[in-house]
Design a protein around this motif. Sequence first.
Motif, PDB file in Angstrom:
ATOM      1  N   THR A  47       0.422  -0.831   0.127  1.00 36.47           N
ATOM      2  CA  THR A  47       0.050   0.030   0.185  1.00 36.47           C
ATOM      3  C   THR A  47       0.549   1.359  -0.037  1.00 36.47           C
ATOM      4  OG1 THR A  47      -1.724  -1.357   1.679  1.00 36.47           O
ATOM      5  CG2 THR A  47      -2.043   1.400   1.579  1.00 36.47           C
ATOM      6  N   VAL A  48       1.803   1.506   1.099  1.00 39.68           N
ATOM      7  CA  VAL A  48       3.098   2.632   0.843  1.00 39.68           C
ATOM      8  C   VAL A  48       3.672   3.036  -0.461  1.00 39.68           C
ATOM      9  CG1 VAL A  48       4.912   2.972   1.831  1.00 39.68           C
ATOM     10  CG2 VAL A  48       3.227   1.993   3.167  1.00 39.68           C
ATOM     11  N   LEU A  49       4.137   1.605  -0.701  1.00 37.61           N
ATOM     12  CA  LEU A  49       4.923   2.069  -1.835  1.00 37.61           C
ATOM     13  C   LEU A  49       3.693   2.576  -3.082  1.00 37.61           C
ATOM     14  CD1 LEU A  49       7.348  -1.017  -1.950  1.00 37.61           C
ATOM     15  CD2 LEU A  49       7.755   0.930  -1.463  1.00 37.61           C
ATOM     16  N   ASP A  50       2.542   1.654  -3.693  1.00 38.93           N
ATOM     17  CA  ASP A  50       1.936   1.844  -3.934  1.00 38.93           C
ATOM     18  C   ASP A  50       1.257   3.315  -4.309  1.00 38.93           C
ATOM     19  OD1 ASP A  50       1.485  -0.272  -5.298  1.00 38.93           O
ATOM     20  OD2 ASP A  50      -0.081  -1.086  -4.376  1.00 38.93           O
ATOM     21  N   LEU A  51       1.574   4.344  -2.794  1.00 38.72           N
ATOM     22  CA  LEU A  51       0.666   5.774  -2.591  1.00 38.72           C
ATOM     23  C   LEU A  51       1.879   6.313  -2.710  1.00 38.72           C
ATOM     24  CD1 LEU A  51      -0.966   5.194   0.291  1.00 38.72           C
ATOM     25  CD2 LEU A  51      -2.618   5.912  -1.884  1.00 38.72           C
TER      26      LEU A  51
END
Length: 547
Positions: free
Chosen positions: A264-268
Amino acid sequence: MTDSIYERDLDKCGANYAALTPISFVERSAAIYPRRTAIVHGERRISWAETFTRMRKAANALARRGVGIGDTVSVVAANVPEMFELHFAVPMTGAVLNTINTRLDAATIGFILGHAEAKVLIVDPEFSSVAKKALETAGRKDILVIDIEDAVYTGEGGRIGSLTYDELLAEGDPDASYVKPEDEWAAISLNYTSGTTGNPKGVVYHHRGAYLNALSNAIDWQMGLHPVYLWTLPMFHCNGWCYPWTLAAVSGTAVCLRAVRDQTVLDLMRQEQVTHFCGAPIVLNTLASAPDEMKKGLPKPIHAMTAGAPPPAAVIKRVEAMGISVTHAYGLTETYGPAVVCAWQEEWNDLPEDERAAIKARQGVRYTVLDGLMVADPETMEPVPADGETIGEIFMRGNNVMRGYLKNPDATTKAFRGGWFASGDLAVMHPDLYVEIKDRSKDIIISGGENISSIEVEGILYKHPKIAEAAVVARPDEKWGESPCAFVVARPGESLSKEEVIAFCRENMARFKVPKTIVFGELPKTSTGKIQKFLLREQARSIGTES
């Protein structure tokens, strides 16, 4: 005051003086950059103009319901838009914002609601169950409970209040006047810290400190205008290290995040072109441990600020290999979050990777708005030599030090010593005046950026009917930085397993406080019967790093 020519007919007035308050930051961003995005949450994009309107509606609605100067508004919520808005809306009523750690158990939250004399409790659906139990524990049926409804959240949790946050906004008039402090010493927020004794202490911030530390965040991290900030740091923690107020000052974008997960963090980061994020070393470790495929295509540059347990140099090295520039900061709840920063020197760029990472693991030098930082003998208050070897206690003073502990004058007096705030952290001062922590004089365990009181955990262990003695210390943990390690002595004739102890802890304390390691055996003691914790710490370290 001397009767000089500069004290005659040169008085403060409305034209030349205003009390410092972060409220002025959001007024400016909404006026100058009304169409720029202030908040991102899932599919929602909220502009600075709309955010300010929502803040004014919330402030007016709360005021109509009797919230005003001296009142406390408590919030149990994830990093959602409402949490961001309340950092301004509550102070705009003259009230004090109390953001509560979402990881706490119902009994502790109940204590906070009672001690803070909360008038309002605003609850995220994810935490409605624990909040309901906390209200029962506090015995406060008079608290107005307001439910946040979050379309992004799809888990369990229902309404426990009398109205929703959106219904509250519908009651508010965005054109009505709101409160700004007459005195910048007025309280703006209340944050509870575990400390080393049972009940948490309430740390009181003022408008002046919030304003100045927010600006120092921007200056000392060289954020510039319009950063895109990902909320990997909980907003409940030291008011998100004052970054809600910082983002308003620099007209940035707050990208909300309910939980830190690598994908989630890397996608955002890719989707929103994130430029900055904060977090404990565990956040860095989570990203560094992600599969290589997941790390591709990250925007550059990305800046990370880390604080809490000192980050291992190896973790810093791995994160920087991803193209993320790490800045190490240090502070406490009592100093509005970060107040010391490892300010980077250009000549360090040419050092080998390992040496650069080791330097970045230092705590550093004082923030721009921190008036004083010293490492001194805690008895004599004399600064130690700047030799990188002599250990003393870290002392700080300035406008970004708390007003004191709420309803706890003894603790406040103990914390303020000779015009300084005593941190309780032991460190050395290097010849270049950079501070480096070596140990902690308080038995605090910092796990994933959260403080855990060893005394609190010990107190619960002692409630177990089969436990005769218990002591808790920190054990190095590859993921969390540190984790609780419990040394336990069973009562004579009793049989006790590690699984039984851990299960008991899970039933009686917040999950992040539960010891990961249980060691059975006699406890080393002095001739007077005092447990020698320094020996237990050595034993915990000798076990190795928890992975």
